[in-house]
Design a protein around this motif. Sequence first.
Motif, PDB file in Angstrom:
ATOM      1  N   ALA A 105       0.817  -1.219   0.000  1.00  0.00           N
ATOM      2  CA  ALA A 105       0.000   0.000   0.000  1.00  0.00           C
ATOM      3  C   ALA A 105       0.849   1.267   0.000  1.00  0.00           C
ATOM      4  O   ALA A 105       0.385   2.322  -0.443  1.00  0.00           O
ATOM      5  N   ASP A 106       2.083   1.194   0.494  1.00  0.00           N
ATOM      6  CA  ASP A 106       2.966   2.367   0.468  1.00  0.00           C
ATOM      7  C   ASP A 106       3.185   2.860  -0.956  1.00  0.00           C
ATOM      8  O   ASP A 106       3.252   4.067  -1.209  1.00  0.00           O
ATOM      9  N   VAL A 107       3.306   1.919  -1.896  1.00  0.00           N
ATOM     10  CA  VAL A 107       3.540   2.278  -3.294  1.00  0.00           C
ATOM     11  C   VAL A 107       2.297   2.932  -3.888  1.00  0.00           C
ATOM     12  O   VAL A 107       2.373   3.984  -4.531  1.00  0.00           O
ATOM     13  N   LEU A 108       1.141   2.316  -3.663  1.00  0.00           N
ATOM     14  CA  LEU A 108      -0.095   2.813  -4.257  1.00  0.00           C
ATOM     15  C   LEU A 108      -0.499   4.169  -3.678  1.00  0.00           C
ATOM     16  O   LEU A 108      -0.979   5.045  -4.401  1.00  0.00           O
ATOM     17  N   SER A 109      -0.299   4.354  -2.388  1.00  0.00           N
ATOM     18  CA  SER A 109      -0.731   5.599  -1.743  1.00  0.00           C
ATOM     19  C   SER A 109       0.230   6.755  -1.984  1.00  0.00           C
ATOM     20  O   SER A 109      -0.084   7.896  -1.639  1.00  0.00           O
ATOM     21  N   TYR A 110       1.384   6.481  -2.585  1.00  0.00           N
ATOM     22  CA  TYR A 110       2.356   7.546  -2.830  1.00  0.00           C
ATOM     23  C   TYR A 110       1.787   8.610  -3.762  1.00  0.00           C
ATOM     24  O   TYR A 110       1.994   9.801  -3.575  1.00  0.00           O
ATOM     25  N   ARG A 111       1.025   8.172  -4.782  1.00  0.00           N
ATOM     26  CA  ARG A 111       0.487   9.132  -5.755  1.00  0.00           C
ATOM     27  C   ARG A 111      -1.038   9.145  -5.797  1.00  0.00           C
ATOM     28  O   ARG A 111      -1.634   9.907  -6.543  1.00  0.00           O
ATOM     29  N   LYS A 426       0.021   7.549 -16.080  1.00  0.00           N
ATOM     30  CA  LYS A 426      -0.131   8.844 -15.402  1.00  0.00           C
ATOM     31  C   LYS A 426      -1.592   9.179 -15.126  1.00  0.00           C
ATOM     32  O   LYS A 426      -1.911   9.801 -14.104  1.00  0.00           O
ATOM     33  N   ARG A 427      -2.501   8.799 -15.994  1.00  0.00           N
ATOM     34  CA  ARG A 427      -3.921   9.139 -15.853  1.00  0.00           C
ATOM     35  C   ARG A 427      -4.596   8.345 -14.726  1.00  0.00           C
ATOM     36  O   ARG A 427      -5.660   8.714 -14.236  1.00  0.00           O
ATOM     37  N   PHE A 428      -3.988   7.263 -14.292  1.00  0.00           N
ATOM     38  CA  PHE A 428      -4.578   6.371 -13.288  1.00  0.00           C
ATOM     39  C   PHE A 428      -4.950   7.141 -12.030  1.00  0.00           C
ATOM     40  O   PHE A 428      -4.203   8.006 -11.573  1.00  0.00           O
ATOM     41  N   ASN A 429      -6.138   6.830 -11.482  1.00  0.00           N
ATOM     42  CA  ASN A 429      -6.585   7.570 -10.302  1.00  0.00           C
ATOM     43  C   ASN A 429      -7.044   6.633  -9.186  1.00  0.00           C
ATOM     44  O   ASN A 429      -7.055   5.408  -9.335  1.00  0.00           O
ATOM     45  N   LEU A 483     -10.940   6.044 -16.680  1.00  0.00           N
ATOM     46  CA  LEU A 483     -11.339   6.893 -17.803  1.00  0.00           C
ATOM     47  C   LEU A 483     -12.676   7.583 -17.562  1.00  0.00           C
ATOM     48  O   LEU A 483     -12.907   8.692 -18.070  1.00  0.00           O
ATOM     49  N   LEU A 484     -13.556   6.941 -16.803  1.00  0.00           N
ATOM     50  CA  LEU A 484     -14.902   7.474 -16.601  1.00  0.00           C
ATOM     51  C   LEU A 484     -15.010   8.405 -15.394  1.00  0.00           C
ATOM     52  O   LEU A 484     -16.070   8.983 -15.162  1.00  0.00           O
ATOM     53  N   THR A 485     -13.963   8.533 -14.634  1.00  0.00           N
ATOM     54  CA  THR A 485     -13.977   9.425 -13.462  1.00  0.00           C
ATOM     55  C   THR A 485     -12.968  10.547 -13.682  1.00  0.00           C
ATOM     56  O   THR A 485     -12.027  10.410 -14.467  1.00  0.00           O
ATOM     57  N   PRO A 486     -13.171  11.673 -12.987  1.00  0.00           N
ATOM     58  CA  PRO A 486     -12.286  12.823 -13.204  1.00  0.00           C
ATOM     59  C   PRO A 486     -10.841  12.514 -12.855  1.00  0.00           C
ATOM     60  O   PRO A 486     -10.549  11.779 -11.913  1.00  0.00           O
ATOM     61  N   ALA A 487      -9.937  13.090 -13.648  1.00  0.00           N
ATOM     62  CA  ALA A 487      -8.511  12.955 -13.355  1.00  0.00           C
ATOM     63  C   ALA A 487      -8.181  13.713 -12.072  1.00  0.00           C
ATOM     64  O   ALA A 487      -8.803  14.726 -11.751  1.00  0.00           O
ATOM     65  N   GLU A 488      -7.214  13.227 -11.340  1.00  0.00           N
ATOM     66  CA  GLU A 488      -6.780  13.877 -10.103  1.00  0.00           C
ATOM     67  C   GLU A 488      -5.615  14.805 -10.427  1.00  0.00           C
ATOM     68  O   GLU A 488      -4.450  14.410 -10.368  1.00  0.00           O
ATOM     69  N   ALA A 489      -5.956  16.026 -10.788  1.00  0.00           N
ATOM     70  CA  ALA A 489      -4.939  16.972 -11.255  1.00  0.00           C
ATOM     71  C   ALA A 489      -3.869  17.224 -10.207  1.00  0.00           C
ATOM     72  O   ALA A 489      -2.683  17.382 -10.529  1.00  0.00           O
ATOM     73  N   ASP A 490      -4.285  17.223  -8.930  1.00  0.00           N
ATOM     74  CA  ASP A 490      -3.320  17.504  -7.871  1.00  0.00           C
ATOM     75  C   ASP A 490      -2.336  16.362  -7.679  1.00  0.00           C
ATOM     76  O   ASP A 490      -1.321  16.508  -7.000  1.00  0.00           O
ATOM     77  N   LYS A 491      -2.651  15.192  -8.287  1.00  0.00           N
ATOM     78  CA  LYS A 491      -1.763  14.042  -8.146  1.00  0.00           C
ATOM     79  C   LYS A 491      -0.822  13.881  -9.337  1.00  0.00           C
ATOM     80  O   LYS A 491       0.019  12.981  -9.351  1.00  0.00           O
ATOM     81  N   ALA A 492      -0.957  14.722 -10.361  1.00  0.00           N
ATOM     82  CA  ALA A 492      -0.151  14.569 -11.577  1.00  0.00           C
ATOM     83  C   ALA A 492       1.332  14.711 -11.297  1.00  0.00           C
ATOM     84  O   ALA A 492       2.158  13.937 -11.795  1.00  0.00           O
ATOM     85  N   THR A 493       1.684  15.704 -10.490  1.00  0.00           N
ATOM     86  CA  THR A 493       3.107  15.882 -10.165  1.00  0.00           C
ATOM     87  C   THR A 493       3.634  14.713  -9.351  1.00  0.00           C
ATOM     88  O   THR A 493       4.813  14.377  -9.435  1.00  0.00           O
ATOM     89  N   LYS A 494       2.751  14.112  -8.588  1.00  0.00           N
ATOM     90  CA  LYS A 494       3.164  12.955  -7.800  1.00  0.00           C
ATOM     91  C   LYS A 494       3.586  11.792  -8.692  1.00  0.00           C
ATOM     92  O   LYS A 494       4.489  11.040  -8.362  1.00  0.00           O
ATOM     93  N   PHE A 495       2.906  11.645  -9.840  1.00  0.00           N
ATOM     94  CA  PHE A 495       3.307  10.571 -10.752  1.00  0.00           C
ATOM     95  C   PHE A 495       4.712  10.824 -11.283  1.00  0.00           C
ATOM     96  O   PHE A 495       5.515   9.894 -11.389  1.00  0.00           O
ATOM     97  N   ASP A 496       5.007  12.070 -11.635  1.00  0.00           N
ATOM     98  CA  ASP A 496       6.349  12.388 -12.127  1.00  0.00           C
ATOM     99  C   ASP A 496       7.393  12.108 -11.048  1.00  0.00           C
ATOM    100  O   ASP A 496       8.471  11.563 -11.335  1.00  0.00           O
TER     101      ASP A 496
END
Length: 510
Positions: A105-111, A426-429, A483-496
């Motif tokens: 869960a540490d990996v998944l909750s990071y972003r 990156k789009r994954f939410n 794809l059917l739910t809103p993207a988490e814009a605040d998490k985009a930098t976290k993916f990078d």
Amino acid sequence: MIQLFGVALFVAIVALTMYITYWASRRVRGTSEFYAAGRSLTGWQNGLAIAGDYLSAASFLGIAGLVALNGYDGFMYAVGWLMGYVVVLYLVAEPLRNSGKYTLADVLSYRLQPVPTRLAAALVTLTISTFYMVAQMVGAGGIIQLLVGIPYEWAVVIIGVLMIVYVVFGGMIATSWVQIVKAVLLMAGTILIVLLVGARFGFNPSNLFAAVAQAHGVEFLQPGKLYQNPIDLVSLGIALILGTAGLPHILIRFYTVPTAQEARKSVVWAMAIIGVFYLLITFVGFGAMVLVGPDRIRAADKGGNMAAPLLAEVLGGGPGTIGGELFMSAIAAISFATIVAVVAGLVLAASGAFAHDIYTNVIKRGAVDERKQFVVARVTALVVGAVAIAIGILAKGQNVAYLVALAFAVAASANLPAILFSLYWKRFNTAGAVSGMIVGAATAVTLVMIGPSVMGKDALFPLANPGIVSVPAGFLTAFLVTLLTPAEADKATKFDELAVRAHTGLGAEQ
């Protein structure tokens, strides 16, 4: 006489592992040592520990029995388990080590949003650990009862108490070294059996296979004896190959090494050891088929789990001889060490899922000091162990062999989609991660419950293995919901940040 030899070897193994636990307990000072052995293991040490954690009683006793009773198809089961590490090596090991700390869960909750993600991941981890643990405990009780004469209930209690002691007092340090010792014993015992089998057939595999064909028919050397439905075989292969990369008690092992490079080395070492083992266990199975015979194997245990011990008895001199009884006792003791080591790893994974993910990060929202989390982790391990003992005793006489395959199916259907999408899309939410894990796990469990493994001839689902349906269901759900739910814009930098950290190690704990 065999019980006397068996008890003596059991006592020796228990004494050795208790000393390891005492040594480890003096080095466990906090959560880092308890969950991750203080990142102190080298690549080859962790590779041995992974092999010790992965090669369960199902591998040693189960595969030998499958080959002895079903020939070629039994070997195909082993291939699926080995090939799973290719996925681990190329897609999971390095980014997982760099991105997490103690649990999956540490990996998944990071972003992603931490509370729902951690809760879903922890529940899946507890589900997988429970299925795997029950199968190990029930198998352990039955096998130890057959080999040593200890009543089933006491066998389960002894194994449960030992695993609790390893985890509660020694944490990951003790668990790792118990698994390393177990891997060495298992490989040594298997190599010795194969050498003795080889001596009977002039160290020529062709002579062994010719004896199989002559005594039992050439069909044992061809596919179709066990898996008559090719779709079911493909479904099983999907679960075994992809499920390895989602097993929590295997994935947490990558947190025990200091760098991603050592994590990769761990997988290479593990693949080499596991690959050699599965190659050797094939000869153990065919040797048992010829030298012991399927009838005697089935008489001792319908599932064939006594094939390797009975072969050891024959190779040591036969029933009633000191050599035969001593060798059989040694294999029994190795089986005992195998079961205890695997169950200890499962308890540690389940303990981390509750104490670190649910209690510390969901209930307390991270507002827990190091000492409090350490205490909760130990108490959780104690409770998980006690529950495992109770379930193991209650499930006496039940056929739970399908639970191991179910654990792999849940891991492949629920955990793997979340891991891969989180690391590489990156789009994954959060909605995609949580829904994918829930649907994947629920589909796998439901299809097994209404399948032939549980309902027999009245099954509503025709396949014993649900992977061919549940794995695509998990991936597709995670993909479509994202794809059917809103993207988490605040998490985009976290993916990078995660991408840099996963592939370079920058920012990962050293």
